[in-house]
Design a protein around this motif. Structure first.
Motif, short mmCIF file in Angstrom:
data_model
loop_
_atom_site.label_atom_id
_atom_site.label_comp_id
_atom_site.label_asym_id
_atom_site.label_seq_id
_atom_site.Cartn_x
_atom_site.Cartn_y
_atom_site.Cartn_z
N ILE A 113 0.81 -1.22 0.00
CA ILE A 113 0.00 0.00 0.00
C ILE A 113 0.84 1.27 0.00
O ILE A 113 0.39 2.32 -0.46
CB ILE A 113 -0.98 0.02 1.19
CG1 ILE A 113 -0.21 0.08 2.52
CG2 ILE A 113 -1.89 -1.20 1.14
CD1 ILE A 113 -1.12 0.25 3.72
N HIS A 117 -1.31 1.10 -6.20
CA HIS A 117 -1.90 2.29 -6.81
C HIS A 117 -1.65 2.25 -8.33
O HIS A 117 -0.79 2.94 -8.86
CB HIS A 117 -1.32 3.57 -6.19
CG HIS A 117 -1.81 3.81 -4.80
ND1 HIS A 117 -2.88 4.60 -4.51
CD2 HIS A 117 -1.38 3.32 -3.61
CE1 HIS A 117 -3.10 4.62 -3.21
NE2 HIS A 117 -2.18 3.84 -2.63
N ALA A 176 -4.12 -6.60 4.13
CA ALA A 176 -3.88 -5.24 3.67
C ALA A 176 -4.53 -4.96 2.34
O ALA A 176 -4.81 -3.81 1.98
CB ALA A 176 -2.37 -4.99 3.58
N GLU A 212 -8.96 -3.64 2.14
CA GLU A 212 -9.46 -2.28 2.00
C GLU A 212 -9.32 -1.81 0.56
O GLU A 212 -10.23 -1.18 0.01
CB GLU A 212 -8.68 -1.33 2.92
CG GLU A 212 -9.19 0.11 2.84
CD GLU A 212 -8.36 1.08 3.67
OE1 GLU A 212 -8.84 2.19 3.93
OE2 GLU A 212 -7.22 0.73 4.05
N ALA A 213 -8.19 -2.15 -0.06
CA ALA A 213 -7.98 -1.72 -1.45
C ALA A 213 -9.01 -2.37 -2.38
O ALA A 213 -9.60 -1.70 -3.22
CB ALA A 213 -6.56 -2.07 -1.89
N GLN A 256 -9.38 2.15 -1.86
CA GLN A 256 -8.56 3.16 -1.21
C GLN A 256 -7.56 2.48 -0.30
O GLN A 256 -7.69 1.30 0.04
CB GLN A 256 -9.43 4.11 -0.37
CG GLN A 256 -10.12 3.41 0.81
CD GLN A 256 -11.02 4.33 1.60
OE1 GLN A 256 -11.61 5.24 1.05
NE2 GLN A 256 -11.12 4.09 2.91
N THR A 257 -6.52 3.23 0.08
CA THR A 257 -5.56 2.77 1.08
C THR A 257 -5.42 3.85 2.14
O THR A 257 -5.71 5.04 1.89
CB THR A 257 -4.19 2.48 0.45
OG1 THR A 257 -3.67 3.69 -0.14
CG2 THR A 257 -4.29 1.39 -0.61
N THR A 258 -4.98 3.44 3.31
CA THR A 258 -4.77 4.39 4.40
C THR A 258 -3.31 4.32 4.83
O THR A 258 -2.83 3.28 5.27
CB THR A 258 -5.69 4.08 5.60
OG1 THR A 258 -7.05 4.08 5.16
CG2 THR A 258 -5.52 5.14 6.68
#
Length: 329
Positions: free
Chosen positions: A88, A108, A127, A130-131, A136-138
């Motif tokens: 990420i 990305h 991990a 979420e993507a 999205q990533t945090t």
């Protein structure tokens, strides 16, 4: 719902899909199931899990698809020591400015290949959740949207188990499809050798790729393909039958299947049916579109009992039994 697709929009979709197909065919010989899965996944805004032995053009297919839609492509080789930040991104201290700067990870990109995803640890696999689900990533408490469109193509090798981690059901369910790829036909392998020998396989792609905006319009067209309420009811009946219910419950099905398909399974059947209808040049879906990729859509969503595994009861056979039991509208 928006107005159904017009003849002009269908013609536009056919032109763009043909352009993708033409570029794809220059690099990938045969592999019809792989090609159809990637195209349907892209149009449905879903992610695809590919299971096959090495050397069957999976990386080439994903890379060529990205080129054909003018998208960015990143390949991530999964290993046991791969960390979430390797995927990420992370924050790095900049000595020149004295501030922390964010370096986005390889996830990305428009099309991301997760090679041998089952070799990464459970922490790293999580991990990706979420993507894949939220696009999205945090990083450092800051949310970074992924580019649009975004698709993950993950691969896993079925013949090697040493140093691998089983994907949890929660992550498996986030894949729109799980496609199993087999060896090509001898004539297709011969064509590969011919193309390598005369340099065609490594030559620059001919033709003009479509733009990312064109692709997003194709995705919107797929969403607007008409699917009648009776076909939606058919999909609901199919999914409920995998849970031991439905209009015609299968006797003894519970002895083979511990957990049936989730609501995501029904959504996937509908969205892939719409994508296949658009790929066929139609602005409406038919029951055959629902059945066409039933194995790829449901095989990773049905969890077999220990007895079924011990008796070598195939998931694909169970799926066929479900489709045979539910009346076609």
């Amino acid at each position: 719902m928006d107005a159904y697709l017009s003849d002009a929009e269908l013609a536009t979709a056919k032109t763009r899909l043909s352009a993708i197909e033409a570029m794809f065919s220059q690099r990938v010989v045969g592999q019809t199931d792989l090609r159809r899965s990637l195209m349907a996944g892209l149009l449905s805004r879903g992610h695809v899990l590919i299971e096959s032995v090495p050397g069957l053009a999976k990386t080439t297919a994903a890379q060529t698809l990205a080129l054909a839609v003018s998208g960015t492509f990143h390949r991530i080789q999964c290993t046991p020591d791969l960390m979430p930040n390797d995927i990420i991104g992370t924050q790095v201290y900049n000595q020149a400015t004295g501030e922390m700067t964010t370096q986005l990870g390889p996830v990305h990109a428009n099309i991301v290949l997760l090679d041998e995803i089952n070799r990464s640890s459970a922490k790293t696999q999580s991990a990706m959740l979420e993507a894949m689900q939220e696009a999205q990533t945090t990083i450092g408490g800051v949310v970074h949207p992924l580019p649009k469109p975004f698709m993950v193509m993950a691969t896993q090798n079925p013949i090697e188990e040493e140093g691998t981690y089983v994907l949890p059901e929660a992550q498996m369910d986030r894949f729109l499809m799980k496609q199993v790829i087999t060896y090509p036909e001898p004539r297709e392998e011969l064509e590969v050798l011919e193309r390598i020998d005369d340099g065609r396989l490594g030559a620059d792609l001919e033709g003009d790729p479509i733009s990312l905006e064109d692709l997003q319009e194709l995705q919107e067209m797929a969403r607007r393909v008409f699917i009648h309420r009776t076909i939606k009811t058919y999909i609901v009946d199919l999914v409920n039958t995998t849970r031991g219910a439905g209009p015609n419950p299968l006797p003894g099905f519970g002895t083979h299947v511990r957990v049936g398909a989730s609501p995501r399974g029904g959504i996937a059947l509908m969205q892939v049916a719409q994508a296949l209808a658009l790929m066929a040049g139609r602005n409406y879906a038919i029951p055959e579109d629902v059945k066409a990729m039933r194995h790829a859509i449901l095989r990773h969503r049905l969890i077999r009992t220990y007895d079924a595994i011990a008796d070598d009861v195939s998931v694909d056979g169970l799926i066929d039994a479900v489709f045979n039991a539910v009346p076609v509208p």
